[in-house]
Design an enzyme around this catalytic site. Structure first.
Site, PDB file in Angstrom:
ATOM      1  N   ASP A   8       0.876  -1.171   0.000  1.00 38.17           N
ATOM      2  CA  ASP A   8       0.000   0.000   0.000  1.00 38.17           C
ATOM      3  C   ASP A   8       0.909   1.216   0.000  1.00 38.17           C
ATOM      4  O   ASP A   8       1.443   1.606   1.040  1.00 38.17           O
ATOM      5  CB  ASP A   8      -0.916  -0.014   1.228  1.00 38.17           C
ATOM      6  CG  ASP A   8      -1.721   1.276   1.395  1.00 38.17           C
ATOM      7  OD1 ASP A   8      -1.770   2.064   0.425  1.00 38.17           O
ATOM      8  OD2 ASP A   8      -2.293   1.484   2.487  1.00 38.17           O
ATOM      9  N   LYS A  69       2.965  11.340  -3.566  1.00 41.00           N
ATOM     10  CA  LYS A  69       1.971  10.567  -4.328  1.00 41.00           C
ATOM     11  C   LYS A  69       0.993  11.481  -5.057  1.00 41.00           C
ATOM     12  O   LYS A  69       0.490  11.135  -6.129  1.00 41.00           O
ATOM     13  CB  LYS A  69       1.223   9.637  -3.378  1.00 41.00           C
ATOM     14  CG  LYS A  69       0.161   8.755  -4.020  1.00 41.00           C
ATOM     15  CD  LYS A  69      -0.443   7.821  -2.994  1.00 41.00           C
ATOM     16  CE  LYS A  69      -1.556   6.979  -3.566  1.00 41.00           C
ATOM     17  NZ  LYS A  69      -2.119   6.039  -2.572  1.00 41.00           N
ATOM     18  N   GLU A 173      -7.208   0.544  -4.747  1.00 36.29           N
ATOM     19  CA  GLU A 173      -7.278   0.421  -3.292  1.00 36.29           C
ATOM     20  C   GLU A 173      -8.629  -0.089  -2.793  1.00 36.29           C
ATOM     21  O   GLU A 173      -8.667  -0.908  -1.867  1.00 36.29           O
ATOM     22  CB  GLU A 173      -6.926   1.768  -2.650  1.00 36.29           C
ATOM     23  CG  GLU A 173      -5.445   2.121  -2.814  1.00 36.29           C
ATOM     24  CD  GLU A 173      -5.137   3.568  -2.509  1.00 36.29           C
ATOM     25  OE1 GLU A 173      -6.058   4.312  -2.120  1.00 36.29           O
ATOM     26  OE2 GLU A 173      -3.975   3.989  -2.679  1.00 36.29           O
ATOM     27  N   ASP A 197     -12.259   5.709   2.704  1.00 39.32           N
ATOM     28  CA  ASP A 197     -10.801   5.697   2.865  1.00 39.32           C
ATOM     29  C   ASP A 197     -10.330   7.091   3.264  1.00 39.32           C
ATOM     30  O   ASP A 197     -10.198   7.990   2.433  1.00 39.32           O
ATOM     31  CB  ASP A 197     -10.144   5.266   1.547  1.00 39.32           C
ATOM     32  CG  ASP A 197      -8.632   5.080   1.679  1.00 39.32           C
ATOM     33  OD1 ASP A 197      -8.077   5.453   2.725  1.00 39.32           O
ATOM     34  OD2 ASP A 197      -8.026   4.548   0.732  1.00 39.32           O
TER      35      ASP A 197
END
Length: 852
Positions: A8, A69, A173, A197
């Site tokens: 992850d 990211k 994800e 999330d």
């Protein structure tokens, strides 16, 4: 046996997991922690710091990069990049535009791509996992947000490869979360799931429907700049207010604000488990004040209520986009460390009902565990080069020999970017690379990595091997399992453990090999997260592949009309997104190709597209049933502006080469073919290692210079042929010498030198005057049989008169002959216009009109 690591790769933290004894287990890093902060820094001597050590440098505020990211696979002009930079705030690292239009981040006086920074993080995760387990991880399954488009997915895959992995799968994800919770095998009632999330830096919500072996994203939402760091910021602000209220003489030191942010994060975590938490900061600030306070959970909840409310609002909005109500949802999966905040669960429980919230797996770890489960479900690998399907135990593709395991890498001691171990120097900084470790065998387990751990079967948190009870939830733990050996004996099988017979299976099976009991999860087939379409002439996007289409799939065919002529260039530009206008969507890739000869008017164009498991696009096009192009390309990270200009440059250069190839030298043809090849790679979305604008400027200048050189070479030849008797001897000698020099330069494709010589030829011709230039061109066109017979005879007569007058030194007759050429010029221009070559166009498909 080749081990696969589930990763992850998060905005704030990253987690690794693997299949051990049939279960997905999180691997602790070198610090004994499950999560590695996604932070990179340099210490005082320039050494690389990754993870917690790098995070500690944020308090100092020097040479630290975090949350990279958000910048992965994006162009510097992207509004998302501007938002991300603004979110860094004061003290953030420098972000600039790269030569290819991408993003660069500044670290220690050097510029790095986000992919290179992510590779440093992944490399550290790989090394920590190998040191902890004593296993070599050659492959990885890496997760990405569901909203990622092709450039972001490609950048993630590239980072994994740079870190030394063969990236077996890039997994959304939400799908990883569903796998970790035991979903994706599908049932007759096709459950609908919300994945909430809330990570450290982003908030994403996905609505999934689970059909047998398919995970379909019905709707996506969220805020890519909202996360637990915002909670930390709010709590840190509250702490600073209390500090200043209790200590009016407090004077901050550089770094105090960052230290308060760190302590605020720790308080937030403690307040998720307790009703209050105490903070003591002795000798804080320039005046060394002693700050002591107790913060109640209600204080934190009041501070973050607007942000939590905003996330719930995004959830309900996403449900509306999917045409669903809360009662239509079967389960809510909580993902991301900040989803553990009690207020979050309270607000979600008020919407869906507390019974629907899945809280049995640590939200911080479940995505990595899902990635490990996905690794266990991979029964085959698709070669990313030739698309051959290979067994997971293969090291190389049987079809083309490409590696199906990661290449050995070493860390460059100068710039710290991982590099192929077979190289002597770093491709980034040209620094010398150290020798690589032997590739054979497995790495020795590092005792300094800490004691062995196993995951609690109830809460899934790592627990020391040998413990009888889980210290977090009190669950009784199983005894130690058989150690894993290098050949996969003992408990080392990569597959799932059967809940019925407790046997561990090999990877790739969906039912137990020992008792035939089906597993609750199956390898989820990839589906397109966005519609994929083709740009039409009017700018609209013609959808070829609908959102949610499983892939790989057989070719999808669409028929269009095309209005074009020979010499035109066909552009097939593909986009993905929901907007009707193509340019508002994300570019996926493009194909540019010349049309077959003899094309004229409106024709029927058939386009087919197929998508491989590795998202390689195969495009075929045919006119009136005759196929004329087959091309493979990967996702494109080229901005539309660059791609449009590259198409124009390629069209002009290809047209020039096609028209004048008989007059170009072999070396010149090779030069132009190489440039056309680079343009093709650029248009197909491949890297070319150059500044894109500079490369296009150079390519266009190359064509213009070559055109000038060809024109002057032709002029020199024509002057020598038609005017040899009319020129002064010294002028004839100078022109001959220049022509010979020009030929020698062209024979080696030295265009710069050839251009300078051509300028001298131009000047020599200009010195001879406009009258003789007119004579040369008229005679040349007459020789080419491009004129009507009468005009050709008139030109030949005028030339004979001019030669005779020059031989007789009769200036009056010479002037009369030159005037005849002047009189003939308008008719010459008219007849030449009829033969003038139309410049090529860039043409695009049009929708086929229905008849009747």
């Amino acid at each position: 046996m080749h081990r696969t690591l589930g990763i992850d790769l998060g905005t704030t933290n990253s987690v690794a997991a693997w299949m051990s004894h049939g279960s997905a287990e999180v691997i602790l890093n070198r610090d004994g922690e499950a999560a590695t902060p996604s932070v990179v820094a340099l210490d005082g001597d320039g050494s690389l710091l990754v993870g917690a050590a790098a995070l500690g440098r944020r308090a100092v505020g020097q040479d630290v990069v975090w949350a990279v990211k958000r910048l992965m696979g994006r162009q510097f002009e992207d509004p998302e990049v501007r938002r991300a930079v603004e979110h860094l705030g004061a003290g953030g690292y420098a972000v600039s535009g790269a030569a290819d239009g991408g993003v660069l981040v500044r670290l220690g006086g050097r510029d790095y791509t986000p992919t290179q920074i992510s590779a440093m993080i992944l490399r550290r995760i790989k090394r920590d996992a190998e040191a902890r387990t004593g296993e070599r991880f050659d492959r990885a399954v890496i997760t990405v947000p569901a909203y990622f488009h092709e450039p972001q997915i490609a950048a993630t895959r590239d980072a994994g490869q740079l870190a030394g992995f063969h990236v077996a799968r890039v997994l959304p994800e939400p799908t990883a979360a569903a796998l970790a919770h035991g979903y994706t095998a599908g049932t007759d009632d096709a459950p609908t799931i919300v994945v909430y999330d809330l990570g450290g830096g982003t908030f994403d919500v996905s609505v999934l429907t689970l059909v047998t072996e398919l995970t379909d994203n019905l709707a996506l939402g969220g805020d890519r700049l909202l996360g637990g760091e915002d909670f930390d910021h709010l709590l840190a602000g509250h702490l600073e207010q209390e500090l200043r209220a209790g200590h009016p003489d407090y004077e901050p030191l550089p770094g105090d604000a960052r230290l308060l942010r760190v302590h605020a994060e720790q308080l937030k975590i403690r307040l998720s488990r307790a009703g209050s938490a105490e903070l003591v900061l002795p000798a804080f600030g320039a005046g060394a004040v002693n700050f002591h306070t107790t913060v109640g959970r209600e204080v934190l909840e009041k501070l973050i209520e607007p942000q939590v409310g905003a996330t719930v609002g995004e959830v309900t909005a996403t449900l509306r986009n999917a045409s669903l109500l809360p009662e239509d949802i079967d389960h809510v999966l909580l993902v991301g460390g900040s989803s553990s905040v009690p207020l979050v669960r309270e607000r979600l429980g008020a919407v869906f009902g507390a019974a629907k919230l899945r809280t049995d797996i640590d939200p911080m770890l479940c995505v990595a565990q899902g990635a490990a489960v996905q690794a266990a479900l991979l029964g085959e690998l698709e070669c990313p080069h030739c698309l051959t399907t290979c067994p997971p135990e293969a090291s190389d593709c049987a079809g083309c020999g490409a590696r199906l395991v990661g290449r050995p890498t070493v860390d460059c001691p100068t710039c710290h970017v991982p590099a192929d171990a077979s190289r002597d120097t770093c491709p980034v900084c040209d620094g010398a690379l150290p020798d690589a470790e032997p590739e054979d065998g497995v790495p020795a387990r590092d005792a300094a990595a800490g004691p062995d751990t196993q995951n609690c079967p109830n809460c899934h948190l790592p627990v020391l091997v040998g413990s009888e009870l889980c210290p977090a939830c009190g669950t009784a733990l199983p005894g130690p399992a058989t150690p894993v050996t290098a050949d996969g004996a003992g408990g080392g099988a990569d597959g799932l453990r059967c809940a019925s017979c407790d046997e561990t299976n090999p990877a790739g099976v969906t039912a137990c090999r020992f008792c035939d009991e089906p597993f609750p999860v199956a390898d989820p087939q990839n589906v397109t997260a966005h519609p994929l379409g083709l740009r039409l002439k009017d700018g609209r996007m013609s959808v070829l592949v609908e959102k949610g289409t499983p892939y790989p799939f057989e070719p999808v065919l669409r028929t269009y009309t095309l209005n074009a002529s020979t010499g035109d260039t066909l552009e097939l530009a593909f986009y993905e997104g929901e907007f009707r206008h193509a340019e508002r969507n994300q570019p996926f890739g493009a194909v540019h190709c010349g049309l077959p000869s003899g094309i004229s008017g409106t024709r029927r164009l058939t386009v087919s597209v197929e998508l491989s498991a590795d998202r390689l696009v195969v495009v075929r096009a045919s006119l009136e049933g005759e196929q004329f192009v087959v091309q493979h390309f990967r996702r494109s990270v080229v901005p539309p502006r660059i791609r449009a200009r590259a198409g124009e440059v390629k069209r002009d250069l290809a047209h020039f080469v096609e028209r004048w190839h008989r007059e170009l030298t072999e070396a010149e043809l090779d030069l132009h073919q190489a440039t056309l090849g680079k343009l093709d790679r650029l248009l197909a979305g491949e890297g070319i290692q150059d500044s894109l604008d500079t490369f296009l400027d150079d390519a266009d200048r190359q064509r213009r210079h070559q055109s000038f050189v060809r024109d002057q070479a032709a002029d020199a030849s024509l002057y020598r042929h038609h005017l040899a008797a009319l020129m002064a001897p010294e002028a004839r000698e100078r022109l001959g010498a220049l022509y010979d020099d020009l030929r020698r330069a062209r024979d080696v494709a030295d265009l710069d030198r050839a251009y300078r010589i051509a300028e001298h030829i131009r000047d020599e011709a200009a010195a001879l005057g406009a009258d003789l230039r007119r004579v040369v061109y008229a005679c040349a066109f007459a020789d080419q049989d491009r004129l009507q017979p009468r005009l050709r005879r008139d030109i030949e007569d005028a030339k004979r008169d001019l030669d005779a007058a020059h031989a007789a030194a009769d200036d009056h007759r010479r002037r009369q002959a030159l005037d005849r050429f002047l009189v003939l010029q308008p008719e010459l221009d008219t007849q030449l216009d009829a033969h003038r070559v139309r410049p090529p166009r860039l043409v695009r498909p049009e929708e086929q009109r229905s008849e009747g």
